[in-house]
Each structure stands twice: as structure tokens, then as C-alpha cells.
Design a protein around this motif. Structure first.
Motif, PDB file in Angstrom:
ATOM      1  N   GLY A 171      -8.168  51.859  15.428  1.00  0.00           N
ATOM      2  CA  GLY A 171      -7.807  52.225  14.230  1.00  0.00           C
ATOM      3  C   GLY A 171      -6.360  52.086  13.800  1.00  0.00           C
ATOM      4  O   GLY A 171      -5.927  52.145  12.625  1.00  0.00           O
ATOM      5  N   GLU A 172      -5.740  51.645  14.768  1.00  0.00           N
ATOM      6  CA  GLU A 172      -4.215  51.547  14.795  1.00  0.00           C
ATOM      7  C   GLU A 172      -4.212  49.878  13.976  1.00  0.00           C
ATOM      8  O   GLU A 172      -4.773  49.188  14.202  1.00  0.00           O
ATOM      9  CB  GLU A 172      -3.304  51.383  15.912  1.00  0.00           C
ATOM     10  N   GLU A 173      -2.793  49.780  13.252  1.00  0.00           N
ATOM     11  CA  GLU A 173      -3.046  48.606  12.615  1.00  0.00           C
ATOM     12  C   GLU A 173      -1.589  47.785  13.095  1.00  0.00           C
ATOM     13  O   GLU A 173      -1.152  47.039  12.418  1.00  0.00           O
ATOM     14  CB  GLU A 173      -2.753  48.514  11.187  1.00  0.00           C
ATOM     15  N   LYS A 174      -1.397  48.034  14.304  1.00  0.00           N
ATOM     16  CA  LYS A 174      -0.102  47.543  14.859  1.00  0.00           C
ATOM     17  C   LYS A 174      -0.328  46.001  15.228  1.00  0.00           C
ATOM     18  O   LYS A 174      -1.288  45.454  15.264  1.00  0.00           O
ATOM     19  CB  LYS A 174       0.119  47.937  16.347  1.00  0.00           C
ATOM     20  N   LYS A 175       0.829  45.333  14.759  1.00  0.00           N
ATOM     21  CA  LYS A 175       0.761  43.837  15.330  1.00  0.00           C
ATOM     22  C   LYS A 175       0.905  43.655  16.789  1.00  0.00           C
ATOM     23  O   LYS A 175       0.500  42.377  17.258  1.00  0.00           O
ATOM     24  CB  LYS A 175       1.848  43.116  14.322  1.00  0.00           C
ATOM     25  N   ASP A 176       1.482  44.527  17.327  1.00  0.00           N
ATOM     26  CA  ASP A 176       1.811  44.506  19.046  1.00  0.00           C
ATOM     27  C   ASP A 176       1.822  45.660  19.430  1.00  0.00           C
ATOM     28  O   ASP A 176       2.155  46.811  18.841  1.00  0.00           O
ATOM     29  CB  ASP A 176       3.300  43.819  18.998  1.00  0.00           C
ATOM     30  N   PRO A 177       0.886  45.881  20.484  1.00  0.00           N
ATOM     31  CA  PRO A 177       0.755  47.388  21.215  1.00  0.00           C
ATOM     32  C   PRO A 177       2.223  47.904  21.636  1.00  0.00           C
ATOM     33  O   PRO A 177       2.209  49.059  21.671  1.00  0.00           O
ATOM     34  CB  PRO A 177       0.048  46.831  22.584  1.00  0.00           C
ATOM     35  N   LEU A 178       3.209  47.146  21.513  1.00  0.00           N
ATOM     36  CA  LEU A 178       4.589  47.715  21.998  1.00  0.00           C
ATOM     37  C   LEU A 178       5.264  48.402  20.639  1.00  0.00           C
ATOM     38  O   LEU A 178       5.965  49.225  21.001  1.00  0.00           O
ATOM     39  CB  LEU A 178       5.403  46.689  22.358  1.00  0.00           C
ATOM     40  N   ASP A 179       4.843  48.057  19.483  1.00  0.00           N
ATOM     41  CA  ASP A 179       5.431  48.500  18.401  1.00  0.00           C
ATOM     42  C   ASP A 179       5.088  49.999  18.220  1.00  0.00           C
ATOM     43  O   ASP A 179       4.081  50.525  18.565  1.00  0.00           O
ATOM     44  CB  ASP A 179       4.930  47.799  17.124  1.00  0.00           C
ATOM     45  N   PHE A 180       6.211  50.895  17.610  1.00  0.00           N
ATOM     46  CA  PHE A 180       5.976  52.248  17.573  1.00  0.00           C
ATOM     47  C   PHE A 180       6.084  52.700  16.029  1.00  0.00           C
ATOM     48  O   PHE A 180       6.705  51.975  15.400  1.00  0.00           O
ATOM     49  CB  PHE A 180       6.914  53.132  18.409  1.00  0.00           C
ATOM     50  N   ALA A 181       5.510  53.786  15.601  1.00  0.00           N
ATOM     51  CA  ALA A 181       5.403  54.232  14.381  1.00  0.00           C
ATOM     52  C   ALA A 181       6.995  54.702  13.819  1.00  0.00           C
ATOM     53  O   ALA A 181       7.560  55.748  14.620  1.00  0.00           O
ATOM     54  CB  ALA A 181       4.466  55.400  14.167  1.00  0.00           C
ATOM     55  N   LEU A 182       7.452  54.199  12.606  1.00  0.00           N
ATOM     56  CA  LEU A 182       8.523  54.833  11.938  1.00  0.00           C
ATOM     57  C   LEU A 182       8.124  55.660  10.870  1.00  0.00           C
ATOM     58  O   LEU A 182       8.591  56.933  10.946  1.00  0.00           O
ATOM     59  CB  LEU A 182       9.318  53.845  11.342  1.00  0.00           C
ATOM     60  N   TRP A 183       6.904  55.361  10.126  1.00  0.00           N
ATOM     61  CA  TRP A 183       6.368  56.260   9.178  1.00  0.00           C
ATOM     62  C   TRP A 183       4.833  56.286   9.261  1.00  0.00           C
ATOM     63  O   TRP A 183       4.225  55.323   9.640  1.00  0.00           O
ATOM     64  CB  TRP A 183       6.908  55.796   7.885  1.00  0.00           C
ATOM     65  N   LYS A 184       4.303  57.596   9.491  1.00  0.00           N
ATOM     66  CA  LYS A 184       2.918  57.676   9.692  1.00  0.00           C
ATOM     67  C   LYS A 184       2.176  58.111   8.123  1.00  0.00           C
ATOM     68  O   LYS A 184       2.508  59.121   7.677  1.00  0.00           O
ATOM     69  CB  LYS A 184       2.738  58.916  10.770  1.00  0.00           C
ATOM     70  N   ALA A 185       1.128  57.563   7.712  1.00  0.00           N
ATOM     71  CA  ALA A 185       0.328  57.845   6.664  1.00  0.00           C
ATOM     72  C   ALA A 185      -0.050  59.195   6.604  1.00  0.00           C
ATOM     73  O   ALA A 185      -0.778  59.538   7.914  1.00  0.00           O
ATOM     74  CB  ALA A 185      -0.860  56.621   6.461  1.00  0.00           C
ATOM     75  N   ALA A 186      -0.229  59.855   5.677  1.00  0.00           N
ATOM     76  CA  ALA A 186      -0.966  61.257   5.657  1.00  0.00           C
ATOM     77  C   ALA A 186      -2.280  61.406   5.937  1.00  0.00           C
ATOM     78  O   ALA A 186      -3.251  60.421   5.691  1.00  0.00           O
ATOM     79  CB  ALA A 186      -0.702  61.849   4.398  1.00  0.00           C
TER      80      ALA A 186
END
Length: 485
Positions: A171-186
Motif C-alpha cells: 500500500g505504500e507508494e515509496k520509490k525507495d524503501p529508505l524514503d520517509f514520510a514528510l506528509w501523510k494523506a488523511a
């Protein structure tokens, strides 16, 4: 003054970047539960650092945030049937109750995450514009870890090691598994704010970057927090702030060590999890604060109630010495005699030693040792008949008391009147033993009656009963005085 800089992995001379002004940011609590002993340690560590810098004459601006929106807050609010805002506000209030009891000074600025959403949106957009972040179709925004060349410099981790254990969850749409969230969709039912990427809320790491930059010019002097925050929280803060601004975030990174419970990690599942309130239900808050200062802030601290009892003995010894000196100064008549030069040299050496310990990476454990040097010196003066009645002895006691109160002001202890503290400690110790003061008073009075009636067998019997309760009676010209042993 030298501070250990986690970023450089060594002690470095601390010189503020802006003359006499010091800028300091420490990560505060996530407001979803009562504070535990780990929070107490971190709060005391940075409280003492701020106090010491001010004692040194620096103009300190201290910022400590509150995280008032987070997964833990949302989940706990749902369980409790209240809003996330209501839950966070409740536990921010409880934080103040605990910290006031521990004599923790309020920070100069105490920002809340939810009051700084515009600053976080601006920072996120800047990172997107500079190619360090990207939005996803669902409205999440992620930081591109590989776009920041210095990632891992604080924690000493490298991209390859991190990559080996990183995974993208379904369900995550990261381009890289190391990337972390700056903003999370409600998500449905969650608190959210409008943004260019849709309704959502900030990621945990983003808030400290946005708030520290708002209130402190980059690079600010000191960023602090618990050792557990160095990765990923502080590592991610550095990446966000430095990628967005092109400036170092902070010059010194200061981290306090973990608290262990009987040599094990504190954990609710192990049944060894203690809140501050669990502890101060049995011990005075000042005893807890004293205990937290008995180990260097970077070292692991092993908590046990037995260790707290030893700390109680230590703080009692200092306050008792202060009480005895104050009483002696009120009663004595002084001869015109000086103390031997070697005694005054010991006093001067202790004063220099205290300064040196605090200058050396705020070594409160070492500094505390010099307080006990003063206690021993005060006792030696009292034991020598000539010294304790001399003007030299009087002046030494005045100087020792002044040092204890001055140093205590920096450490946040020894600030009460000795008689008041010791009376409160006596009651606390009795309560812990499950003994009522009225029972002790009755036995002491009965013993005194027996002594007046010359019934010494009964008097001794009552003394033995008091000893079994853990109470010692001393006969003085003013009458019997009892204390807890």
C-alpha cells in the motif's frame, strides 16, 4: 567548556556562534500518556545544561516542542473516545504537573506541532522544488533519502547497511524503501489539514525541522534529545533541514543515555515500566532528580528502588549537613582564630573541582562528588572543638553553605530549607514503611513518660519497639528527637 558532540563523536570546546547568545532545541514528548522515568532523565539533563549555561553568563534561548498529533495520539484518542486534540492537551497538562514537581524550568518557547502546519507545508514544498522529495498519487509526500549525500552522518550508518533491512509495506507508494514520510494523506476519521497534496497531516520528523528553523537561526548551537532519537528522528531532521536550506542544522548534537530497569530495558511487556508518578508516590521528587544526576548523562542509568534508596541517603546527608551548619551559625560565639591553611586549600580545591567537572561535558556525577567533599569538610570543622568555635570555622561554614546553594541552583536540588526537606523526607519514609506518624509520636511520648518515672526497663522496651519500626530516638537537652533509619 567542552561538550560531547554526537556528530563528531568526540568532546569539543563549546563556543556559541553568536557572541554571548546560546540557541538550544530539545525534542519534547509525544503527548499521549503519562511521562516515564526516561522522560524524567532527558528533561533533567537538558534542564541542568540550560541552568549551567545561564550560570556561566550565557543568554540562552531554549526551545522544547510538544508533538500533539501522531499515530499514537490518534490511536489512544480513539480508544478513549475523545479527540486527538483533547487527548494531547490533557497529557501536555500532565507533563507540566510532573515536571514542576521535578523542578524542571519551563522552556522559553514551547511550540506545538499543530500550531505550525504552514511552516511544515512550506518546508515540504521547498524540498519538492529542490528535488529532495516527491508526492504520490494518494497524497503522501516522501523525502528521497538517497538525494541527500550526508545521510547517516549523525548515527554513523551507511546507505548500504540500511538498504539491506528496508522494505516497502503493502500500500505504500515509496520509490525507495529508505524514503520517509514528510506528509501523510488523511485516513478516514483522522485529524487532517489542507495541503497542496490533499488533506493530511505532517510526519513526525518534519515538525522539529520546521519549528527549530522558525525560532532559532540555522545553524543553532545545540540540538538535544535522548539517545533513542539519534536515529532515525535526528538523522531525518538533519536531512530535511540541510537539504532545504543548504546550511548545517545544529553545531552540537547532545544525547542522553538510556534508562534501564534492573539492568533490563524498560518495557510494559516485561512489567518493569515506571512512570514518574509511580516513583514519586514512594519517594520525594527531589530524590528522583538527585538520583538522575548521580550518573554522567551519556552513560546508561540503571534504575531500581534500591538505588533510589541509596540516593535518598545521599541527599539526606547533604541536607542534614546544611541544617547542622545553619544551626551552628545561629548559636556559636566565635574566637578570633583562623583555620589551618591546608583546610582552606581543601575548600578551594573542591570549588575548582566542581567547576572543572561541570566544564567537562556537564559531568554532574563528578560535580556531586565535590559536594560530598564539602560535607566531609564541614563535619571535620564541627568535630574539632577549636575550629567549630573559631571565626575561621564560621567563615568556612558560610562559604560551604553558599557553595552548596549555588551549585544546587545549577543542579536543581538542595534548594529547599533543610528543616522543611528533612521533615518531608521523614514523613515520606514512614509512609513507605506503612507507619503512621501518630503511632511513632505515641511511642516516643510513652518512652519519655517511662524515663521520667525511672522505669528504664519499659523505656528500653519502647525503644526496641521503635527500632523494629525503623525509628531511632535521640535524647537531647530540648527533649527526645526521632528520625527514620
Amino acid at each position: 567548556m567542552r561538550l560531547y558532540n554526537t556528530l563528531e563523536r568526540k568532546k569539543e570546546e563549546f563556543v556559541p556562534s553568536n557572541g554571548n547568545k546560546v540557541s538550544l532545541y530539545a525534542c519534547g514528548i509525544t503527548a499521549y500518556d503519562l511521562c516515564h522515568i526516561g522522560h524524567a532523565r532527558s528533561s533533567v539533563v537538558f534542564d541542568v545544561l540550560v541552568r549551567y549555561l545561564r550560570y556561566k553568563g550565557y543568554d540562552v534561548t531554549f526551545v522544547r516542542n510538544f508533538t500533539d498529533i501522531d499515530d499514537k495520539i490518534i490511536n489512544r484518542a480513539n480508544e478513549s473516545g475523545v479527540t486527538a486534540a483533547e487527548l494531547a492537551e490533557k497529557f501536555i497538562g500532565e507533563f507540566y504537573v510532573d515536571m514542576d514537581k521535578l523542578n524542571i524550568l519551563r522552556a522559553d518557547i514551547e511550540p506545538k506541532c499543530t500550531e505550525h502546519i504552514p511552516e511544515m507545508l512550506t518546508l515540504t514544498q521547498t524540498l519538492i522544488d529542490k528535488g529532495h522529495a516527491y508526492s504520490t498519487p494518494s497524497g503522501d509526500v516522501y523525502f528521497k533519502v538517497r538525494s541527500f549525500e550526508g545521510y547517516g552522518k549523525l548515527s554513523g550508518r551507511n546507505i548500504e547497511d540500511l538498504q539491506s533491512g528496508a522494505r516497502i509495506k503493502p500500500g505504500e507508494e515509496k520509490k525507495d524503501p529508505l524514503d520517509f514520510a514528510l506528509w501523510k494523506a488523511a485516513k478516514p476519521g483522522e485529524p487532517s489539514w489542507e495541503s497542496p497534496w490533499g488533506q493530511g497531516r505532517p510526519g513526525w520528523h518534519l515538525e522539529c525541522s520546521a519549528m527549530s528553523e522558525k525560532y532559532l537561526s540555522l545553524p543553532f548551537d545545540i540540538h538535544g534529545g535522548g539517545q533513542d532519537l539519534s536515529f532515525p528522528h535526528h538523522e531525518n531532521e538533519i536531512a530535511q533541514s540541510e537539504a532545504a536550506t543548504g546550511k548545517p542544522m545544529a553545531r552540537f548534537w547532545v544525547h542522553n543515555g538510556f534508562v534501564q530497569i534492573n539492568s533490563e530495558k524498560m518495557s510494559k511487556s516485561l512489567g518493569n515500566f515506571f512512570t514518574i508518578r509511580d516513583i514519586i508516590a514512594k519517594f520525594l521528587p527531589e530524590t528522583l532528580r538527585y538520583f538522575l544526576l548521580t550518573m554522567h548523562y551519556r552513560s546508561p542509568l540503571d534504575f531500581s528502588f534500591e538505588a533510589l534508596e541509596e540516593a535518598e541517603k545521599g541527599i539526606r546527608r547533604v541536607y542534614s549537613a546544611m541544617e547542622q551548619m545553619e544551626e551552628a551559625l545561629q548559636k556559636a560565639k566565635w574566637s578570633k582564630a583562623a583555620l589551618p591553611a591546608e583546610v582552606l586549600a581543601e575548600l578551594e580545591d573542591a570549588e575548582k573541582g566542581w567547576d572543572a567537572a561541570m566544564e567537562d561535558d556537564v559531568n554532574t556525577a563528578g560535580a556531586m562528588g565535590y559536594i560530598f567533599t564539602l560535607v566531609r569538610l564541614a563535619g571535620r570543622i564541627a568535630e574539632d572543638k577549636a575550629w567549630r568555635k573559631s571565626e575561621g570555622g564560621r567563615d568556612a561554614w558560610i562559604r560551604i553553605l553558599a557553595d552548596m546553594k549555588k551549585w544546587g541552583g545549577v543542579l536543581g536540588i538542595f534548594t529547599e530549607k533543610p528543616q522543611t526537606f528533612l521533615a518531608g523526607l521523614k514523613l515520606c519514609m514512614l509512609e513507605r514503611k506503612g507507619i503512621e506518624v501518630s503511632k511513632v509520636d505515641e511511642l516516643v511520648a510513652a518512652r519519655q513518660d517511662a524515663r521520667k518515672n525511672k522505669d528504664f526497663a519499659e523505656s528500653d522496651k519502647i525503644r526496641d519497639a521503635l527500632t523494629e519500626l525503623g525509628v531511632e530516638v535521640k535524647d537531647t537537652p530540648q527533649g527526645p528527637v526521632w528520625d527514620v533509619i
